[in-house]
Scaffold this motif. Structure first.
Motif, PDB file in Angstrom:
ATOM      1  N   ILE A 107       5.162   5.437  10.085  1.00 25.07           N
ATOM      2  CA  ILE A 107       4.984   6.963  10.014  1.00 25.07           C
ATOM      3  C   ILE A 107       3.649   7.304   9.245  1.00 25.07           C
ATOM      4  O   ILE A 107       2.898   8.000   9.324  1.00 25.07           O
ATOM      5  N   THR A 108       3.290   6.295   8.057  1.00 21.06           N
ATOM      6  CA  THR A 108       1.994   6.356   7.391  1.00 21.06           C
ATOM      7  C   THR A 108       0.838   5.987   8.072  1.00 21.06           C
ATOM      8  O   THR A 108      -0.376   5.935   7.528  1.00 21.06           O
ATOM      9  N   THR A 109       0.878   5.436   9.103  1.00 20.09           N
ATOM     10  CA  THR A 109      -0.289   4.788   9.805  1.00 20.09           C
ATOM     11  C   THR A 109      -0.940   5.592  11.043  1.00 20.09           C
ATOM     12  O   THR A 109      -1.828   5.465  11.362  1.00 20.09           O
ATOM     13  N   SER A 110      -0.110   6.825  11.299  1.00 15.69           N
ATOM     14  CA  SER A 110      -0.434   7.449  12.584  1.00 15.69           C
ATOM     15  C   SER A 110      -0.300   8.912  12.161  1.00 15.69           C
ATOM     16  O   SER A 110       0.296   9.395  11.246  1.00 15.69           O
ATOM     17  N   LEU A 111      -1.324   9.804  12.834  1.00 17.44           N
ATOM     18  CA  LEU A 111      -0.968  11.187  12.920  1.00 17.44           C
ATOM     19  C   LEU A 111      -0.390  11.574  14.062  1.00 17.44           C
ATOM     20  O   LEU A 111      -0.083  10.929  15.201  1.00 17.44           O
TER      21      LEU A 111
ATOM     22  N   PRO B 279       6.120   6.302  14.909  1.00 14.54           N
ATOM     23  CA  PRO B 279       5.712   5.235  15.960  1.00 14.54           C
ATOM     24  C   PRO B 279       6.953   4.497  16.350  1.00 14.54           C
ATOM     25  O   PRO B 279       7.128   4.254  17.761  1.00 14.54           O
ATOM     26  N   ALA B 280       7.990   4.145  15.543  1.00 10.67           N
ATOM     27  CA  ALA B 280       9.081   3.397  15.930  1.00 10.67           C
ATOM     28  C   ALA B 280      10.117   4.344  16.608  1.00 10.67           C
ATOM     29  O   ALA B 280      11.099   3.969  17.269  1.00 10.67           O
ATOM     30  N   ALA B 281       9.825   5.615  16.695  1.00 11.06           N
ATOM     31  CA  ALA B 281      10.748   6.633  17.376  1.00 11.06           C
ATOM     32  C   ALA B 281      12.260   6.739  16.817  1.00 11.06           C
ATOM     33  O   ALA B 281      13.014   7.068  17.673  1.00 11.06           O
ATOM     34  N   ARG B 282      12.327   6.501  15.507  1.00 10.81           N
ATOM     35  CA  ARG B 282      13.914   6.574  14.986  1.00 10.81           C
ATOM     36  C   ARG B 282      13.970   6.601  13.504  1.00 10.81           C
ATOM     37  O   ARG B 282      12.887   6.506  12.754  1.00 10.81           O
TER      38      ARG B 282
ATOM     39  N   VAL C 139       2.305 -11.569  -5.949  1.00 10.86           N
ATOM     40  CA  VAL C 139       2.624 -10.170  -5.428  1.00 10.86           C
ATOM     41  C   VAL C 139       2.689  -9.245  -6.469  1.00 10.86           C
ATOM     42  O   VAL C 139       3.747  -9.330  -7.257  1.00 10.86           O
ATOM     43  N   ASN C 140       1.917  -8.596  -6.924  1.00 21.85           N
ATOM     44  CA  ASN C 140       2.128  -7.641  -8.221  1.00 21.85           C
ATOM     45  C   ASN C 140       0.973  -6.231  -8.091  1.00 21.85           C
ATOM     46  O   ASN C 140      -0.047  -6.241  -7.643  1.00 21.85           O
ATOM     47  N   GLY C 141       1.877  -5.301  -8.449  1.00 20.64           N
ATOM     48  CA  GLY C 141       1.321  -3.840  -8.469  1.00 20.64           C
ATOM     49  C   GLY C 141       1.200  -3.200  -6.963  1.00 20.64           C
ATOM     50  O   GLY C 141       0.706  -2.169  -6.758  1.00 20.64           O
ATOM     51  N   HIS C 142       1.801  -3.930  -6.098  1.00 27.11           N
ATOM     52  CA  HIS C 142       1.729  -3.583  -4.607  1.00 27.11           C
ATOM     53  C   HIS C 142       2.943  -2.487  -4.088  1.00 27.11           C
ATOM     54  O   HIS C 142       4.147  -2.442  -4.802  1.00 27.11           O
ATOM     55  N   THR C 143       2.462  -1.406  -3.353  1.00 29.39           N
ATOM     56  CA  THR C 143       3.744  -0.731  -2.803  1.00 29.39           C
ATOM     57  C   THR C 143       3.729  -1.170  -1.403  1.00 29.39           C
ATOM     58  O   THR C 143       2.930  -1.115  -0.612  1.00 29.39           O
ATOM     59  N   LEU C 144       4.813  -1.532  -0.999  1.00 33.83           N
ATOM     60  CA  LEU C 144       5.398  -1.896   0.389  1.00 33.83           C
ATOM     61  C   LEU C 144       5.932  -0.767   1.241  1.00 33.83           C
ATOM     62  O   LEU C 144       7.182  -0.391   0.802  1.00 33.83           O
ATOM     63  N   TYR C 145       5.334  -0.263   2.065  1.00 36.32           N
ATOM     64  CA  TYR C 145       5.771   0.695   2.993  1.00 36.32           C
ATOM     65  C   TYR C 145       6.809   0.265   4.162  1.00 36.32           C
ATOM     66  O   TYR C 145       6.249  -0.677   4.927  1.00 36.32           O
ATOM     67  N   VAL C 146       7.990   0.613   4.239  1.00 30.50           N
ATOM     68  CA  VAL C 146       8.883   0.228   5.151  1.00 30.50           C
ATOM     69  C   VAL C 146       9.196   1.481   5.836  1.00 30.50           C
ATOM     70  O   VAL C 146      10.132   2.136   5.400  1.00 30.50           O
ATOM     71  N   ASP C 147       8.454   1.936   6.973  1.00 28.71           N
ATOM     72  CA  ASP C 147       8.579   3.296   7.502  1.00 28.71           C
ATOM     73  C   ASP C 147       8.445   3.494   8.857  1.00 28.71           C
ATOM     74  O   ASP C 147       8.283   4.623   9.345  1.00 28.71           O
ATOM     75  N   GLY C 148       8.656   2.484   9.666  1.00 25.85           N
ATOM     76  CA  GLY C 148       8.461   2.687  11.058  1.00 25.85           C
ATOM     77  C   GLY C 148       7.091   2.829  11.586  1.00 25.85           C
ATOM     78  O   GLY C 148       7.081   3.382  12.619  1.00 25.85           O
TER      79      GLY C 148
END
Length: 255
Positions: free
Chosen positions: A251-255, A215-218, A240-249
């Motif tokens: 990409i994991t939210t859309s098809l 989605p961020a296109a880069r 905050v514990n046991g969490h995975t923070l996605y920093v991905d523009g």
């Protein structure tokens, strides 16, 4: 300090695989927020160069070149840091590798190497550091996962398996160690311009696909991971514990 919750002054961070790429960027980011840094890697010349750059910026930096895939070397290395440099308050398990080939042709020795580097090292270093943190009643561990903890692409099935394991190992570490005052979380980067991804960065076909898929296109820039690391390393994330923070523009939210 404008935002004391994010102040890392007086803390010491060990960052594995930190002579270049994401590890180096995170080491610099934590140093800029006040942390003393211990760089780790296997290439002494690269480590010396990285340490020199941090010292030129007036940061407190030391170097430890133990092999994160060797449990005995890890124990000796971590114990030496604790004894000779000072307590490790923050650990970033960043060391990792990639090998791309169709799964049916994937060499067994590469499978074993990839698991040692991407998964076993997180366990070895995490356990060795946690033993000291537990004795002190607190500490921060940040494991570097990936969007491949959640997704898969052709040619990297073992890497995907390894990063899925890092995500669940993070949860397991939290489950066992939160009662001792440790916070264990993961950062899952998307596609960033790093030496590990250089072949993909250089491929116009892949870059075009990535720009359409994200989605961020880069591509991401490694400095864009620093804020997440500082947050998870600081008092700002104390519950905050046991969490995975996605920093991905995205990409994991859309098809």
């Amino acid at each position: 300090m404008a935002f004391p919750l994010f102040d890392l002054t007086g803390r010491r961070a060990l960052v594995t695989g930190s002579s270049q790429g994401i590890g180096y960027a995170l080491a610099c980011g934590l140093a800029e927020h006040g942390a003393a840094i211990v760089l780790n890697g296997r290439d002494r010349s690269k480590l010396a160069s990285a340490a020199s750059s941090l010292k030129e910026a007036d940061h407190d930096v030391a170097v430890s070149d133990f092999d994160v895939t060797d449990p005995d070397a890890v124990k000796r290395g971590v114990d030496a840091i604790e004894r000779d440099i000072g307590p490790i308050d923050i650990l970033i398990n960043n060391a990792g590798m990639q090998f791309r080939t169709p799964l049916e042709d994937f060499p067994a020795e590469r499978w074993e190497q990839l698991l040692r580097t991407n998964v076993s090292s997180v366990f070895y270093v995490g356990q060795a550091v946690a033993r000291h943190m537990i004795a002190r009643g607190g500490g921060k561990i940040i494991n570097i996962a990936s969007v491949q903890s959640e997704l898969a692409r052709p040619g990297i099935a073992p890497y995907t398996a390894s990063k899925g394991a890092v995500r669940n190992l993070t949860r397991g570490m939290c489950t066992d160690w939160a009662k001792y005052g440790l916070q264990v979380n993961a950062i899952a980067p998307g596609y960033f311009k790093t030496p590990l991804n250089q072949a993909l960065v250089d491929s116009q076909e892949f870059t075009s696909w990535l720009e359409k898929r994200t989605p961020a296109a880069r591509w991401g820039e490694v400095e864009e991971l620093v804020g997440s690391a500082v947050f998870l390393a600081s008092r700002a994330s104390s519950f905050v514990n046991g969490h995975t923070l996605y920093v991905d523009g995205g990409i994991t939210t859309s098809l």
